[in-house]
Design a protein around this motif. Structure first.
Motif, PDB file in Angstrom:
ATOM      1  N   SER A   3       0.850   4.064  -2.873  1.00 16.16           N
ATOM      2  CA  SER A   3       0.607   5.462  -2.509  1.00 16.16           C
ATOM      3  C   SER A   3       1.729   6.370  -3.000  1.00 16.16           C
ATOM      4  CB  SER A   3       0.473   5.607  -0.991  1.00 16.16           C
ATOM      5  OG  SER A   3      -0.621   4.876  -0.529  1.00 16.16           O
ATOM      6  N   LEU A   6       0.828  -1.209   0.000  1.00 20.68           N
ATOM      7  CA  LEU A   6       0.000   0.000   0.000  1.00 20.68           C
ATOM      8  C   LEU A   6       0.861   1.257   0.000  1.00 20.68           C
ATOM      9  CD1 LEU A   6      -2.818  -0.988   2.524  1.00 20.68           C
ATOM     10  CD2 LEU A   6      -3.037  -0.689   0.055  1.00 20.68           C
ATOM     11  N   SER A  15      -2.333   8.815   2.850  1.00 18.04           N
ATOM     12  CA  SER A  15      -2.174   7.359   2.838  1.00 18.04           C
ATOM     13  C   SER A  15      -0.720   6.961   3.072  1.00 18.04           C
ATOM     14  CB  SER A  15      -2.710   6.762   1.532  1.00 18.04           C
ATOM     15  OG  SER A  15      -1.981   7.240   0.429  1.00 18.04           O
ATOM     16  N   TRP A  39      -3.148  10.954  -1.202  1.00 16.13           N
ATOM     17  CA  TRP A  39      -1.987  10.081  -1.276  1.00 16.13           C
ATOM     18  C   TRP A  39      -0.959  10.422  -0.203  1.00 16.13           C
ATOM     19  CZ3 TRP A  39      -3.294   5.896  -3.309  1.00 16.13           C
ATOM     20  CH2 TRP A  39      -4.197   5.848  -4.354  1.00 16.13           C
ATOM     21  N   CYS A  70       0.307   4.576   6.045  1.00 11.57           N
ATOM     22  CA  CYS A  70       1.013   3.322   5.787  1.00 11.57           C
ATOM     23  C   CYS A  70       2.346   3.235   6.523  1.00 11.57           C
ATOM     24  CB  CYS A  70       1.236   3.134   4.284  1.00 11.57           C
ATOM     25  SG  CYS A  70      -0.264   2.724   3.381  1.00 11.57           S
TER      26      CYS A  70
END
Length: 170
Positions: free
Chosen positions: A43, A39, A66, A63, A70
């Motif tokens: 991203s 992920l 994220s 993004w 992450c």
């Protein structure tokens, strides 16, 4: 049954230190960290190449969020699980003594709680890189760090589990 002096018997001390606890938690949650790694990679690609991410029609701020998620969630999750495992081990004591004989496998925590199980009662052994998971049933697991388990004791455990047709995975 009386044990003769030539029967094998191993006594092993295992001490769960903070690095061992961290490696245990990481080893058990590897699939989760791989998913977060993928992920994170997705991203970062979508953040760095906005044209490639246009199919998602999400903005750069999504993004960035994220990427932060992450990176931070697995770290926070790891710290939480390490603390939880440390608290759990603190109730029993930071170490345990394993006694391996031809008839049984027993372990004693530092608080003197002793458990003994005949070899045939184990469900399976799952071998990982730095850790063996010895299952008494589908949910109850003995964590055996391989760096604290002598090679002779490892061979003996494998021999006894094979004798009683206990599945060995890994």
């Amino acid at each position: 049954m009386m044990m003769t002096p030539d029967e094998p018997r191993f006594e092993v001390e295992i001490n769960y230190t903070k690095p061992i606890i961290k490696s245990m938690v990481f080893e058990l949650n590897k699939p989760l960290y791989k998913i977060f790694g993928l992920l994170l990679l997705l991203s970062m690609v979508c953040f760095l190449f906005p044209d490639a991410s246009s199919i998602f029609s999400l903005g750069r701020s999504f993004w960035v969020g994220s990427i932060v998620y992450c990176i931070s969630f697995p770290v926070v999750f790891l710290l939480f699980l390490v603390k939880q495992l440390k608290n759990s081990l603190a109730r029993f004591g930071w170490g345990k003594k394993l006694t391996l004989t031809s008839e049984h496998f027993s372990w004693q925590w530092e608080n003197k709680v002793i458990t003994t199980a005949p070899w045939q009662t184990f469900y399976c052994l799952q071998k990982r890189k730095h850790l063996w998971l010895l299952y008494l049933d589908k949910a109850l697991i003995l964590y055996l760090p391989t760096d604290q388990l002598p090679a002779e004791a490892q061979a003996f455990i494998l021999q006894k589990l094979t004798e009683y047709n206990v599945p060995i995975k890994g």
